[in-house]
Design a protein around this motif. Structure first.
Motif, PDB file in Angstrom:
ATOM      1  N   VAL A 217     -29.094 -71.429 -99.289  1.00  0.00           N
ATOM      2  CA  VAL A 217     -27.849 -71.644-100.232  1.00  0.00           C
ATOM      3  C   VAL A 217     -28.125 -73.224-100.209  1.00  0.00           C
ATOM      4  CG1 VAL A 217     -25.432 -71.769 -99.972  1.00  0.00           C
ATOM      5  CG2 VAL A 217     -26.735 -69.559 -99.161  1.00  0.00           C
ATOM      6  N   GLU A 218     -27.761 -73.720-101.652  1.00  0.00           N
ATOM      7  CA  GLU A 218     -27.672 -74.895-101.788  1.00  0.00           C
ATOM      8  C   GLU A 218     -26.317 -75.589-101.720  1.00  0.00           C
ATOM      9  OE1 GLU A 218     -30.201 -76.852-102.169  1.00  0.00           O
ATOM     10  OE2 GLU A 218     -31.534 -75.090-102.067  1.00  0.00           O
ATOM     11  N   ALA A 219     -25.922 -76.447-101.054  1.00  0.00           N
ATOM     12  CA  ALA A 219     -24.910 -77.110-100.717  1.00  0.00           C
ATOM     13  C   ALA A 219     -24.710 -78.495-101.304  1.00  0.00           C
ATOM     14  CB  ALA A 219     -24.417 -77.322 -99.342  1.00  0.00           C
ATOM     15  N   ASP A 220     -23.631 -78.753-101.919  1.00  0.00           N
ATOM     16  CA  ASP A 220     -23.291 -80.072-102.510  1.00  0.00           C
ATOM     17  C   ASP A 220     -22.366 -80.812-101.647  1.00  0.00           C
ATOM     18  OD1 ASP A 220     -25.016 -79.987-104.634  1.00  0.00           O
ATOM     19  OD2 ASP A 220     -23.225 -78.979-105.833  1.00  0.00           O
ATOM     20  N   GLY A 221     -22.795 -81.825-100.555  1.00  0.00           N
ATOM     21  CA  GLY A 221     -22.197 -82.201 -99.758  1.00  0.00           C
ATOM     22  C   GLY A 221     -22.067 -81.360 -98.246  1.00  0.00           C
ATOM     23  N   PRO A 222     -21.382 -81.957 -97.122  1.00  0.00           N
ATOM     24  CA  PRO A 222     -21.423 -81.145 -96.122  1.00  0.00           C
ATOM     25  C   PRO A 222     -20.632 -79.917 -96.183  1.00  0.00           C
ATOM     26  CG  PRO A 222     -19.959 -83.095 -95.908  1.00  0.00           C
ATOM     27  CD  PRO A 222     -20.824 -83.288 -97.317  1.00  0.00           C
ATOM     28  N   LEU A 223     -21.137 -78.509 -95.628  1.00  0.00           N
ATOM     29  CA  LEU A 223     -20.438 -77.443 -95.738  1.00  0.00           C
ATOM     30  C   LEU A 223     -20.138 -76.935 -94.445  1.00  0.00           C
ATOM     31  CD1 LEU A 223     -20.170 -75.095 -98.010  1.00  0.00           C
ATOM     32  CD2 LEU A 223     -22.333 -74.241 -97.276  1.00  0.00           C
ATOM     33  N   ILE A 224     -18.771 -76.604 -94.382  1.00  0.00           N
ATOM     34  CA  ILE A 224     -18.329 -75.891 -93.234  1.00  0.00           C
ATOM     35  C   ILE A 224     -18.280 -74.501 -93.268  1.00  0.00           C
ATOM     36  CG2 ILE A 224     -16.314 -76.012 -91.556  1.00  0.00           C
ATOM     37  CD1 ILE A 224     -15.596 -78.938 -92.953  1.00  0.00           C
ATOM     38  N   VAL A 225     -18.598 -73.536 -92.646  1.00  0.00           N
ATOM     39  CA  VAL A 225     -18.772 -72.270 -92.934  1.00  0.00           C
ATOM     40  C   VAL A 225     -17.850 -71.436 -91.430  1.00  0.00           C
ATOM     41  CG1 VAL A 225     -20.329 -70.348 -93.163  1.00  0.00           C
ATOM     42  CG2 VAL A 225     -20.834 -72.279 -93.989  1.00  0.00           C
ATOM     43  N   PHE A 226     -17.396 -70.355 -92.321  1.00  0.00           N
ATOM     44  CA  PHE A 226     -16.886 -69.304 -91.551  1.00  0.00           C
ATOM     45  C   PHE A 226     -17.258 -67.854 -92.007  1.00  0.00           C
ATOM     46  CE2 PHE A 226     -13.595 -65.982 -90.503  1.00  0.00           C
ATOM     47  CZ  PHE A 226     -13.455 -66.130 -89.183  1.00  0.00           C
ATOM     48  N   GLU A 283     -18.279 -60.400-100.480  1.00  0.00           N
ATOM     49  CA  GLU A 283     -19.701 -59.838 -99.534  1.00  0.00           C
ATOM     50  C   GLU A 283     -20.794 -60.500-100.261  1.00  0.00           C
ATOM     51  OE1 GLU A 283     -21.724 -55.510 -98.490  1.00  0.00           O
ATOM     52  OE2 GLU A 283     -19.848 -55.644 -99.928  1.00  0.00           O
ATOM     53  N   VAL A 284     -21.742 -60.817 -99.332  1.00  0.00           N
ATOM     54  CA  VAL A 284     -22.938 -61.648 -99.797  1.00  0.00           C
ATOM     55  C   VAL A 284     -24.042 -60.725 -99.078  1.00  0.00           C
ATOM     56  CG1 VAL A 284     -22.128 -63.893 -99.653  1.00  0.00           C
ATOM     57  CG2 VAL A 284     -22.867 -62.863 -97.715  1.00  0.00           C
ATOM     58  N   ALA A 285     -25.273 -60.600 -99.844  1.00  0.00           N
ATOM     59  CA  ALA A 285     -26.141 -59.756 -99.390  1.00  0.00           C
ATOM     60  C   ALA A 285     -26.985 -60.311 -98.245  1.00  0.00           C
ATOM     61  CB  ALA A 285     -27.393 -59.800-100.366  1.00  0.00           C
ATOM     62  N   GLU A 286     -26.863 -61.685 -97.877  1.00  0.00           N
ATOM     63  CA  GLU A 286     -27.703 -62.316 -96.982  1.00  0.00           C
ATOM     64  C   GLU A 286     -26.547 -63.709 -96.251  1.00  0.00           C
ATOM     65  OE1 GLU A 286     -29.115 -63.093 -93.925  1.00  0.00           O
ATOM     66  OE2 GLU A 286     -30.836 -62.143 -95.268  1.00  0.00           O
ATOM     67  N   VAL A 287     -26.088 -63.308 -95.179  1.00  0.00           N
ATOM     68  CA  VAL A 287     -25.225 -64.179 -94.531  1.00  0.00           C
ATOM     69  C   VAL A 287     -25.967 -65.367 -93.849  1.00  0.00           C
ATOM     70  CG1 VAL A 287     -25.183 -63.288 -92.202  1.00  0.00           C
ATOM     71  CG2 VAL A 287     -23.092 -64.440 -93.041  1.00  0.00           C
ATOM     72  N   ARG A 288     -27.383 -65.286 -93.436  1.00  0.00           N
ATOM     73  CA  ARG A 288     -28.019 -66.114 -92.814  1.00  0.00           C
ATOM     74  C   ARG A 288     -28.211 -67.544 -93.448  1.00  0.00           C
ATOM     75  NH1 ARG A 288     -33.395 -62.881 -91.343  1.00  0.00           N
ATOM     76  NH2 ARG A 288     -32.787 -62.153 -93.172  1.00  0.00           N
ATOM     77  N   GLY A 289     -28.316 -67.284 -95.047  1.00  0.00           N
ATOM     78  CA  GLY A 289     -28.487 -68.757 -95.800  1.00  0.00           C
ATOM     79  C   GLY A 289     -27.330 -69.501 -95.837  1.00  0.00           C
ATOM     80  N   TRP A 290     -26.048 -68.808 -95.733  1.00  0.00           N
ATOM     81  CA  TRP A 290     -24.933 -69.431 -95.709  1.00  0.00           C
ATOM     82  C   TRP A 290     -24.777 -70.451 -94.166  1.00  0.00           C
ATOM     83  CZ3 TRP A 290     -21.490 -70.799 -99.586  1.00  0.00           C
ATOM     84  CH2 TRP A 290     -21.927 -69.836-100.638  1.00  0.00           C
ATOM     85  N   ILE A 291     -25.089 -69.564 -93.135  1.00  0.00           N
ATOM     86  CA  ILE A 291     -25.307 -70.213 -91.805  1.00  0.00           C
ATOM     87  C   ILE A 291     -25.963 -71.425 -91.990  1.00  0.00           C
ATOM     88  CG2 ILE A 291     -25.393 -69.923 -89.460  1.00  0.00           C
ATOM     89  CD1 ILE A 291     -24.664 -66.918 -89.930  1.00  0.00           C
ATOM     90  N   ALA A 292     -27.191 -71.147 -92.404  1.00  0.00           N
ATOM     91  CA  ALA A 292     -28.167 -72.201 -92.193  1.00  0.00           C
ATOM     92  C   ALA A 292     -27.904 -73.322 -93.095  1.00  0.00           C
ATOM     93  CB  ALA A 292     -29.648 -71.657 -92.851  1.00  0.00           C
ATOM     94  N   ALA A 293     -27.103 -73.160 -94.145  1.00  0.00           N
ATOM     95  CA  ALA A 293     -26.915 -74.376 -94.813  1.00  0.00           C
ATOM     96  C   ALA A 293     -25.650 -75.238 -94.187  1.00  0.00           C
ATOM     97  CB  ALA A 293     -26.263 -73.915 -96.131  1.00  0.00           C
ATOM     98  N   ALA A 294     -24.726 -74.664 -93.174  1.00  0.00           N
ATOM     99  CA  ALA A 294     -23.627 -75.144 -92.735  1.00  0.00           C
ATOM    100  C   ALA A 294     -24.017 -76.584 -92.076  1.00  0.00           C
ATOM    101  CB  ALA A 294     -23.042 -74.145 -91.973  1.00  0.00           C
ATOM    102  N   ALA A 295     -23.179 -77.386 -92.071  1.00  0.00           N
ATOM    103  CA  ALA A 295     -23.427 -78.605 -91.457  1.00  0.00           C
ATOM    104  C   ALA A 295     -22.513 -78.212 -90.080  1.00  0.00           C
ATOM    105  CB  ALA A 295     -22.385 -79.954 -92.120  1.00  0.00           C
ATOM    106  N   ALA A 296     -21.662 -77.294 -89.962  1.00  0.00           N
ATOM    107  CA  ALA A 296     -20.777 -76.939 -89.027  1.00  0.00           C
ATOM    108  C   ALA A 296     -20.316 -75.517 -89.240  1.00  0.00           C
ATOM    109  CB  ALA A 296     -19.596 -77.923 -88.660  1.00  0.00           C
ATOM    110  N   VAL A 297     -20.438 -74.681 -88.344  1.00  0.00           N
ATOM    111  CA  VAL A 297     -19.866 -73.433 -88.453  1.00  0.00           C
ATOM    112  C   VAL A 297     -18.461 -73.350 -87.569  1.00  0.00           C
ATOM    113  CG1 VAL A 297     -20.121 -70.743 -87.787  1.00  0.00           C
ATOM    114  CG2 VAL A 297     -22.119 -72.354 -88.746  1.00  0.00           C
TER     115      VAL A 297
END
Length: 421
Positions: A217-226, A283-297
């Motif tokens: 997952v590409e992120a513009d700027g720091p991404l905080i993920v839940f 719903e997303v097909a793959e949650v790992r991409g979002w977690i990997a893109a996180a600057a913080a979870v």
């Protein structure tokens, strides 16, 4: 030993949410050591992967749960039961359990979620293990303290009735399981009794591995993920709190920071949070991409019971995590989590991670190492061998009549009371 009966309030496949993850791994572990017969409910009109269940079980019966929340509440009030128990009362499931007990040599019964304990036979020589997971009655007590009017009365009633039911089941069971020492201690403190054991949740560190193959997952700027099931009220409350009270503090220091809420079935309240700085994915097909893109979870749950799988998953993915005090309570994180008790403390920890991304990466790597040492499923589940009388060496059998008409039911549309996670 003979066969095992596994009762579950929700089909334990696919393992795509907290309760299913635990139930799936328990079922897989037991099924590798004994012929196991699964009797479970399905949610709504969800498809049931019978092929996957064939591989896990000797037989399976899946009953669609069609009872509405309103009907469950009316039945509970009329009969003096907890709503959580009335919601899972179904004659087809009762018949399925009776059929398995009458036709299979059941030596052990594993009950996942106390609402399914109503299907235990009055008299049985089989070992009974009750997996409470969390002290759900305490959760309703917390709801009551935050609610007003009739809802407050209903939640307080549910706390009392469910606790009474759970106490009675604990006295009958050969072992009562909880997901953490804190939950087990709480159950004892409120008079739970019985023979209590702790089996913590684990994590598949090969699946949740930053080096694994998954879509990025590409992120513009720091991404905080839940991440989480977004129609589960504690998750809804958590992301609402973060978006409205905590994110503005973070953005005052990092104005390009964005908050991603990742999970299925977002409620209208969650969808309303979406905007320039808040992403609601559904719903997303793959949650790992979002977690990997996180600057913080983040896991800013105000009401949290047991071990949060979302936190273990982020730790396994080597991402730095900031959790509320309740969300971190059950996890042996050895200092690899950042925690906060209120909005200012959580914001301060998130800001520190965004200020120093290198330190955040190092914290994430330490978190993954801790998860690898502490939370492998195989090691976590070994106590089941003694509790259920399982054979340590695999004795898997071919599935028997898994698709016969009297073995499972077609999935129908349903509404009902659900657990999370």
């Amino acid at each position: 030993m003979g066969d095992a009966l596994f009762l579950a309030h929700r089909t334990p496949f696919p393992p795509d949410r907290g309760d299913r993850i635990r139930a799936y791994n328990f079922l897989r572990y037991i099924g590798a050591r004994a012929r196991v017969h699964l009797v479970a409910f399905s949610d709504g009109d969800e498809p049931v992967d019978h092929t996957a269940l064939d591989a896990l079980t000797a037989s399976h019966t899946i009953v669609p749960r069609t009872k509405s929340n309103a009907r469950a509440a009316i039945e509970a009030l009329a009969t003096g039961r907890a709503v959580s128990v009335a919601a899972f009362d179904h004659p087809a499931l009762r018949a399925a359990v009776s059929r398995v007990l009458a036709t299979q040599p059941i030596d052990a019964i594993h009950v996942f979620s106390s609402a399914l304990a109503q299907y235990l036979p009055t008299h049985t020589k089989a070992r009974v293990v009750m997996d409470f997971c969390d002290v759900d009655s305490a959760k309703f007590g917390e709801y009551a303290r935050e609610a007003r009017g009739p809802k407050r009365w209903l939640c307080a009633r549910e706390e009392r009735r469910l606790l009474a039911f759970d106490r009675a089941i604990a006295r009958r069971a050969d072992a009562s399981l909880f997901v953490s020492d804190a939950e087990a201690a709480l159950f004892a403190e409120i008079g739970g009794g019985g023979r209590v054991s702790v089996i913590e949740n684990g994590i598949d560190t090969e699946l949740f591995d930053p080096a694994a193959d998954f879509a990025s997952v590409e992120a513009d700027g720091p991404l905080i993920v839940f991440t989480g099931q977004m129609d589960y009220q504690p998750n809804v409350a958590a992301v609402t709190w973060f978006a409205t009270d905590i994110l503005p503090i973070v953005r005052a220091r990092h104005p390009d920071a964005r908050f991603a809420i990742v999970g299925r079935a977002p409620t209208p309240a969650v969808q309303a949070l979406a905007g320039e700085h808040v992403i609601v994915t559904g719903e997303v097909a793959e949650v790992r991409g979002w977690i990997a893109a996180a600057a913080a979870v983040v896991a800013p749950l105000r009401i949290a019971r047991g071990i949060q799988n979302k936190v273990l998953e982020a730790m396994a993915m080597a991402r730095p995590v900031v959790a509320s005090t309740p969300a971190a309570e059950g996890i042996d994180h050895a200092g690899t989590l950042r925690t906060g008790a209120d909005a200012n403390e959580i914001a301060r920890e998130v800001i520190a991670l965004l200020d120093d991304r290198v330190a955040g990466d190092l914290l994430g790597q330490a978190a993954r190492a801790q998860v690898q040492r502490r939370y492998g499923w195989e090691a976590r589940l070994q106590p089941l061998d003694a509790l259920l009388g399982l054979q340590p060496n695999p004795v898997r059998a071919e599935p028997v009549e898994a698709h016969a008409p009297d073995t499972h039911f077609d999935t129908l549309s349903a509404n009902g009371v659900g657990r999370r996670r």
